[in-house]
Design a protein around this motif. Structure first.
Motif, short mmCIF file in Angstrom:
data_model
loop_
_atom_site.label_atom_id
_atom_site.label_comp_id
_atom_site.label_asym_id
_atom_site.label_seq_id
_atom_site.Cartn_x
_atom_site.Cartn_y
_atom_site.Cartn_z
N LEU A 204 0.84 -1.20 0.00
CA LEU A 204 0.00 0.00 0.00
C LEU A 204 0.87 1.25 0.00
O LEU A 204 0.60 2.22 -0.72
CB LEU A 204 -0.93 -0.02 1.22
CG LEU A 204 -1.79 1.23 1.43
CD1 LEU A 204 -2.65 1.55 0.21
CD2 LEU A 204 -2.67 1.07 2.67
N MET B 135 -6.36 -6.92 3.60
CA MET B 135 -4.95 -6.62 3.86
C MET B 135 -4.26 -7.89 4.29
O MET B 135 -3.76 -7.99 5.41
CB MET B 135 -4.86 -5.55 4.95
CG MET B 135 -5.41 -4.21 4.50
SD MET B 135 -4.91 -2.91 5.64
CE MET B 135 -4.85 -1.52 4.51
N GLN C 77 -1.17 -8.34 6.41
CA GLN C 77 -1.16 -7.87 7.79
C GLN C 77 -1.86 -8.82 8.77
O GLN C 77 -1.68 -8.72 9.97
CB GLN C 77 -1.85 -6.49 7.88
CG GLN C 77 -1.25 -5.47 6.94
CD GLN C 77 0.20 -5.17 7.26
OE1 GLN C 77 0.51 -4.65 8.31
NE2 GLN C 77 1.10 -5.55 6.35
N TYR C 78 -2.67 -9.74 8.23
CA TYR C 78 -3.54 -10.50 9.12
C TYR C 78 -2.76 -11.36 10.10
O TYR C 78 -3.25 -11.67 11.18
CB TYR C 78 -4.48 -11.40 8.33
CG TYR C 78 -5.46 -10.67 7.46
CD1 TYR C 78 -5.69 -9.31 7.60
CD2 TYR C 78 -6.19 -11.35 6.49
CE1 TYR C 78 -6.60 -8.65 6.80
CE2 TYR C 78 -7.11 -10.70 5.69
CZ TYR C 78 -7.30 -9.35 5.84
OH TYR C 78 -8.21 -8.71 5.04
N LYS D 271 1.93 -7.03 15.14
CA LYS D 271 1.85 -5.57 15.05
C LYS D 271 1.87 -5.19 13.57
O LYS D 271 2.74 -5.62 12.84
CB LYS D 271 3.05 -4.96 15.77
CG LYS D 271 3.01 -3.45 15.93
CD LYS D 271 4.28 -2.94 16.61
CE LYS D 271 4.40 -1.42 16.59
NZ LYS D 271 3.64 -0.69 15.60
N PRO D 272 0.89 -4.40 13.11
CA PRO D 272 0.86 -4.09 11.68
C PRO D 272 2.04 -3.23 11.23
O PRO D 272 2.59 -2.46 12.01
CB PRO D 272 -0.45 -3.31 11.51
CG PRO D 272 -0.83 -2.85 12.88
CD PRO D 272 -0.23 -3.81 13.85
N GLU D 273 2.42 -3.39 9.96
CA GLU D 273 3.43 -2.51 9.37
C GLU D 273 2.89 -1.08 9.29
O GLU D 273 1.70 -0.88 9.09
CB GLU D 273 3.75 -2.96 7.94
CG GLU D 273 4.55 -4.24 7.82
CD GLU D 273 4.71 -4.69 6.37
OE1 GLU D 273 5.26 -5.77 6.17
OE2 GLU D 273 4.29 -3.96 5.46
N GLY D 274 3.77 -0.12 9.40
CA GLY D 274 3.34 1.27 9.27
C GLY D 274 3.27 1.71 7.82
O GLY D 274 3.94 1.15 6.95
N ILE D 275 2.42 2.70 7.56
CA ILE D 275 2.28 3.32 6.25
C ILE D 275 2.87 4.72 6.35
O ILE D 275 2.46 5.49 7.23
CB ILE D 275 0.79 3.45 5.87
CG1 ILE D 275 0.10 2.10 5.87
CG2 ILE D 275 0.61 4.16 4.54
CD1 ILE D 275 0.57 1.18 4.80
N SER D 276 3.82 5.04 5.48
CA SER D 276 4.49 6.34 5.59
C SER D 276 3.96 7.39 4.62
O SER D 276 4.21 8.57 4.79
CB SER D 276 5.99 6.19 5.32
OG SER D 276 6.56 5.35 6.28
N ILE E 22 0.90 8.45 3.60
CA ILE E 22 -0.48 8.94 3.65
C ILE E 22 -0.60 10.35 3.06
O ILE E 22 -1.62 10.70 2.48
CB ILE E 22 -0.98 8.92 5.11
CG1 ILE E 22 -1.26 7.48 5.54
CG2 ILE E 22 -2.22 9.76 5.29
CD1 ILE E 22 -2.54 6.93 5.03
#
Lengths: 339, 339
Positions: free
Chosen positions: B230, B248, B251-252, B256-261, B263
């Motif tokens: 994403l 997603m 991520q399931y 801890k989910p990966e971060g999105i930088s 946005i």
């Protein structure tokens, strides 16, 4: 009439926070007008968060500032010389003018006359101008608030936030805001329609604060901040939440943006984020002006500004605004109102 | 008629990846029917990514699975005993049935008759069922693709992705996909309407691969993956891009989910992300069935499945699907078609 223009030059690209040495104030002669040109004496000028993006050489939606050139901004001025019959001397105009006492506008391009008797001139840079329209459009067209819903605004007392809060209240919502000091919060609750406004600098966790202050969850978020705050909001949204993405002031001065971890919440809650840029929605201006002046006449809208005096104060006022030091809309008073 | 039901019990909550010991296969007697109940002999069963969320005790959009109970899933079965006059013996039905050979459906709730002669029964779990409708709805109602635009699908050969690609092609778009092995990519290009499909496991950088394969940028993204992908898409979207957030899968299984930088790209590009859950849009089913069967008759749609044999194979097939080992829609063949 003076023949000197005092102006603020963009001297150095910032890395991270903007610093005073990014600017240079100097005097220069006022250039001669060619056919079609207009000269303004500038009266009030706006500084806005989006300008930070224009100081970077990264791609953004607004054209970048060029090093060595005069900064520019939305401003109201009076035409004091004109070789353009459409814009005669004495007209009071709103447009993108320089950070300077006088601006030569090539071909008179982009100038809109304003009614100097209808409202204080600075209002055309705020509640009746771009920030006001930003709040109005983003809240109503993207947020689509319904009575009884919870609307959260992350910069409650800013130029945009104070308008969002008041319109959300008019629309029958529960309105929750945050701001960076207690005085701003108190004022947002007293004057801007906020049911609650919390000081985000005094909470341990944004997410916990939002859970406490939005016990029914967040239906509409008006996003001005980004980063950790957006993540906390995502953890607290309701099904079908709408997020109007207007700005991300917390991120503009970071070399590397903060990560967002809670994007999955958009899926779980069938929620939506949409970015918007107000300059693409000017077809909505007449409706905005009609609604806002109507609400003002009914006494439903209040408005607050911070005014810095003189063009020399512009760099410090801009830097202060990026740090949240202004209280309400930040304005620079460049010259006197027309007689 | 047998009096034994073979079933898969949810035995342990996974942390991170699902493992075989999360399940237990056992035999149990078939319970007696009360008034209104229906008993199905199950024929084909679906395993889908969203089930991973139901195995966690985190809040999600679908009700969680209960430990010690039989797993359930979309499935097609034949009614072999009935105390419900609306669902007589011999009806072939589609509904949420157990991971088991026989399901007692209390009150006959949620069963939809299917036409066993119109298409293979497994199609009602795929291209003519929930995954197909997911691709159709998300692409057309959120993505709103226009001819000549670039549509990117991150799980091109999956149950949903193969439908999205083919419909995007029908709508006149340039269709770009990715998948986790070369064979899937080749098949997506040969059979699913993809102009390009790249193996995401073989690229150094998702963002660089997207720049290369989407030289005109991305207008529509059908999101099945999340995380780093994403983020790479956000770095490559065009102004006014639309992102349909369907799942997603990356991520399931993360604690801890990966971060999105990236946005901020939504703001810069005035772009939109919207999450959706197909079960809330069943009012669109008739249009979906009409369009899909029409395209099938015109030879414009192809479809591929991976079939695992027998109810005992369900746990391994589910785990393999989460790891991307299936090729096309993963189906479990539980019993024979009706005579």
């Amino acid at each position: 009439m003076t023949d000197t223009n005092r102006r603020v030059i963009f001297a150095k690209r910032p890395e991270g926070w903007v610093t005073p040495d990014c600017f240079r104030v100097e005097d220069a002669p006022i250039p001669d007008l060619a056919d079609g040109d207009v000269l303004t004496r500038n009266i009030v000028m706006s500084v806005d968060p989006y300008m930070r993006g224009r100081m970077s050489d990264r791609k953004s939606y607004a054209a970048g500032f060029e090093l060595g050139e005069t900064m520019n901004a939305g401003a109201v001025g009076e035409v004091i010389a004109s070789k353009n019959k459409n814009v005669p001397v004495g007209t009071v105009v709103n447009g993108m003018l320089g950070w300077e006492t006088h601006t030569l506008v090539k071909g008179g391009a982009g100038l809109m006359p304003v009614d100097a008797r209808a409202a204080p001139l600075s209002y055309y840079l705020g509640i009746l101008g771009m920030p006001g329209f930003t709040g109005y459009y983003g809240l109503l067209n993207i947020g689509e608030p319904k009575p009884g819903e919870t609307v959260y605004v992350s910069a409650a007392s800013g130029a945009v936030g104070q308008v969002v809060g008041q319109i959300a209240r008019i629309k029958g919502c529960r309105v929750v805001g945050s701001a960076g000091d207690d005085e701003k919060c108190a004022w947002a609750m007293e004057s801007c329609g906020y049911d609650v406004c919390f000081n985000y600098k005094k909470v341990d966790s944004y997410a916990k604060a939002l859970r406490e202050h939005c016990p029914d969850g967040i239906d509409v978020y008006f996003e001005n901040v980004g980063g950790e705050m957006l993540d906390a909001v995502l953890a607290n949204i309701n099904p079908y939440a709408r997020i109007a993405l207007c700005g991300m002031i917390s991120q503009y001065n970071l070399v590397k943006p903060e990560g967002i971890s809670n994007i999955q919440s958009l899926l779980i809650n069938r929620a939506m984020i949409r970015g918007f840029i107000i300059s693409e929605h000017f077809d909505g201006l007449p409706g905005f002006i009609a609604d806002m002046t109507g609400w003002m006449k009914e006494g439903k809208l209040k408005y607050r500004e911070t005014v810095a005096e003189g063009i020399d104060s512009a760099p410090a006022a801009f830097i202060g605004m990026l740090k949240g030091e202004n209280f309400g809309k930040q304005i620079i008073r460049v010259g006197a109102d027309p007689a």
